[in-house]
Design a protein around this motif. Structure first.
Motif, mmCIF file in Angstrom:
data_model
loop_
_atom_site.group_PDB
_atom_site.id
_atom_site.type_symbol
_atom_site.label_atom_id
_atom_site.label_comp_id
_atom_site.label_asym_id
_atom_site.label_seq_id
_atom_site.Cartn_x
_atom_site.Cartn_y
_atom_site.Cartn_z
ATOM 1 N N UNK A 141 93.595 -12.010 71.546
ATOM 2 C CA UNK A 141 92.808 -11.187 71.035
ATOM 3 C C UNK A 141 93.685 -10.405 70.097
ATOM 4 N N UNK A 142 93.683 -10.849 68.623
ATOM 5 C CA UNK A 142 94.599 -10.264 67.558
ATOM 6 C C UNK A 142 94.433 -8.796 67.407
ATOM 7 N N UNK A 143 93.068 -8.527 67.297
ATOM 8 C CA UNK A 143 92.618 -7.092 66.983
ATOM 9 C C UNK A 143 93.263 -6.156 67.954
ATOM 10 N N UNK A 144 93.046 -6.338 69.204
ATOM 11 C CA UNK A 144 93.434 -5.577 70.301
ATOM 12 C C UNK A 144 94.913 -5.550 70.410
ATOM 13 N N UNK A 166 105.944 -8.532 61.985
ATOM 14 C CA UNK A 166 105.763 -9.853 62.295
ATOM 15 C C UNK A 166 104.090 -10.044 62.044
ATOM 16 N N UNK A 167 103.517 -9.249 63.009
ATOM 17 C CA UNK A 167 102.098 -9.568 63.107
ATOM 18 C C UNK A 167 101.453 -9.240 61.503
ATOM 19 N N UNK A 168 101.769 -8.461 60.649
ATOM 20 C CA UNK A 168 101.272 -8.313 59.404
ATOM 21 C C UNK A 168 101.180 -9.507 58.793
ATOM 22 N N UNK A 169 102.083 -10.523 59.145
ATOM 23 C CA UNK A 169 102.377 -11.671 58.227
ATOM 24 C C UNK A 169 101.226 -12.716 58.717
ATOM 25 N N UNK A 170 100.453 -12.652 59.967
ATOM 26 C CA UNK A 170 99.584 -13.395 60.625
ATOM 27 C C UNK A 170 98.032 -13.084 60.575
ATOM 28 N N UNK A 171 98.150 -11.656 60.795
ATOM 29 C CA UNK A 171 96.600 -11.438 60.871
ATOM 30 C C UNK A 171 96.026 -10.931 59.697
ATOM 31 N N UNK A 172 94.815 -11.442 59.657
ATOM 32 C CA UNK A 172 94.039 -11.079 58.181
ATOM 33 C C UNK A 172 94.197 -9.460 58.084
ATOM 34 N N UNK A 175 91.209 -7.964 59.971
ATOM 35 C CA UNK A 175 91.467 -7.561 61.384
ATOM 36 C C UNK A 175 92.669 -6.574 61.764
ATOM 37 N N UNK A 176 93.566 -6.471 60.718
ATOM 38 C CA UNK A 176 94.363 -5.242 60.898
ATOM 39 C C UNK A 176 93.543 -4.101 60.772
ATOM 40 N N UNK A 177 92.827 -3.908 59.829
ATOM 41 C CA UNK A 177 91.969 -2.649 59.754
ATOM 42 C C UNK A 177 91.093 -2.439 61.094
ATOM 43 N N UNK A 178 90.592 -3.535 61.535
ATOM 44 C CA UNK A 178 89.721 -3.413 62.822
ATOM 45 C C UNK A 178 90.701 -2.800 63.811
ATOM 46 N N UNK A 180 93.478 -1.111 63.537
ATOM 47 C CA UNK A 180 93.972 0.459 63.260
ATOM 48 C C UNK A 180 92.713 1.335 63.726
ATOM 49 N N UNK A 181 91.755 0.831 63.565
ATOM 50 C CA UNK A 181 90.636 1.569 64.134
ATOM 51 C C UNK A 181 90.582 1.696 65.666
ATOM 52 N N UNK A 182 90.910 0.572 66.272
ATOM 53 C CA UNK A 182 90.784 0.613 67.832
ATOM 54 C C UNK A 182 91.996 1.352 68.203
ATOM 55 N N UNK A 183 93.288 1.576 67.607
ATOM 56 C CA UNK A 183 94.492 2.366 67.809
ATOM 57 C C UNK A 183 94.031 3.792 67.972
ATOM 58 N N UNK A 184 93.126 4.222 66.720
ATOM 59 C CA UNK A 184 92.845 5.537 66.870
ATOM 60 C C UNK A 184 91.830 5.896 68.146
ATOM 61 N N UNK A 185 91.232 4.901 68.444
ATOM 62 C CA UNK A 185 90.217 5.282 69.729
ATOM 63 C C UNK A 185 91.076 5.307 70.985
ATOM 64 N N UNK A 186 92.460 4.394 70.864
ATOM 65 C CA UNK A 186 93.065 4.464 72.098
ATOM 66 C C UNK A 186 93.806 5.851 71.863
#
Length: 336
Positions: A141-144, A166-172, A175-178, A180-186
């Protein structure tokens, strides 16, 4: 190196089954640990730990993990963390999950890392995020994964900052924006400060607050085997366009070499006899096999009784005829 050790803040905060005497032993052990007298610390903690004191159990796990006062033993550390974690000790839950991970029990580790990550523990977020990125014992689950790594990085964990890069080079980007939104929820659910505000001053790390006691921070988690670096996955990262090579042109047949003028053939009365055959067809077959060796010469089939001779010529001299015979047998120069 100092590591985080737990002591109850007061007798009123003691756990079920713990006594004031046990709490005093735990506190005395903490003081010995902070002086560097690790053997004395372990001696103070062992009794309360066996009796069920969660702080003492956690501290015993720390001693075995880092080999302070006792030989380093990850299996023993895991067991003491487990005892404390089952009593709801928050730091023990995190360390138990990390110990399970380090001891190769990844599926069991995920359950405890989830609990610790939900409270905002950065080491648990980092390891769980890496597991989710790699699909290591959990569903990928790359978003999470990105959300958890962002939270751990924002809290100053250097390994997480490296993994995020490293992930910035692989995740679209989507999905990175999703993530970040989930990180704010956490962040909100864990009651943590905002991502932009949690970065500590460079070169410093804020002390950990445990109850009402200020204690040294725990060493950042370093697994025995490095967590694998993120690997490329074609399902998220666009694959480069396939460049098909231009078709090779079909080679045109080479034009026949211009006929070169055959050296003038002089007739000196010499020929080559290539054999004599009772079956005329065999004479013709021989010529079909060797005729290419004699450009410009003619073949003749001469009857001699029941035999058919194969004669080739003309040649200017015996020497010229003999030279043409080299490597061929039977082949005899004859003069008409």
């Amino acid at each position: 190196m100092k590591h985080m050790i737990w002591a109850a803040a007061a007798v009123g905060a003691m756990l079920v089954g713990a006594s004031a005497y046990a709490q005093a032993d735990v506190k005395t052990g903490v003081e010995a640990w902070q002086r560097g007298d690790y053997r004395a610390a372990v001696a103070q903690w062992r009794g309360p730990a066996v009796a069920g004191d969660a702080d003492a159990q956690f501290n015993m796990g720390q001693a075995y993990k880092f080999g302070r006062g006792v030989p380093a033993d990850l299996a023993q550390a895991e067991e003491w963390y487990r005892k404390a974690a089952l009593q709801g000790h928050p730091q023990a839950e995190e360390n138990y999950g990390l110990a399970l991970f380090e001891n190769g029990k990844r599926l069991q580790a995920a359950e405890w890392l989830e609990k610790a990550a939900a409270r905002g523990a950065p080491r648990a977020q980092y390891v769980l995020g890496t597991m989710l990125f790699n699909g290591d014992a959990v569903t990928k689950d790359w978003v999470r994964a990105y959300a958890l790594i962002v939270r751990a990085s924002a809290q100053g964990l250097p390994q997480a900052a490296t993994s995020q890069a490293q992930m910035d080079g692989y995740i679209s980007l989507a999905d990175r924006q999703k993530g970040l939104e989930l990180a704010r929820v956490y962040e909100r659910d864990a009651g943590r400060p905002s991502i932009a505000a949690v970065q500590p001053p460079r070169g410093t790390q804020p002390p950990a607050t445990i109850g009402r006691t200020q204690l040294p921070p725990s060493t950042a988690y370093q697994p025995r085997d490095p967590i694998p670096a993120p690997t490329q996955s074609a399902e998220v990262r666009p694959t480069p366009p396939i460049v098909r090579p231009a078709p090779k042109p079909t080679p045109k047949p080479a034009p026949p070499a211009p006929a070169t003028a055959t050296a003038a053939i002089r007739d000196g009365g010499w020929k080559l006899q290539l054999g004599a055959f009772g079956e005329p067809g065999n004479a013709q077959k021989l010529w079909s096999q060797v005729g290419g060796r004699f450009p410009g010469r003619k073949v003749s089939y001469v009857k001699s009784g029941r035999l058919t001779k194969v004669l080739v010529g003309p040649f200017a001299s015996s020497a010229e005829a003999g030279a043409a015979c080299r490597g061929l047998s039977p082949c005899v120069p004859v003069r008409e």
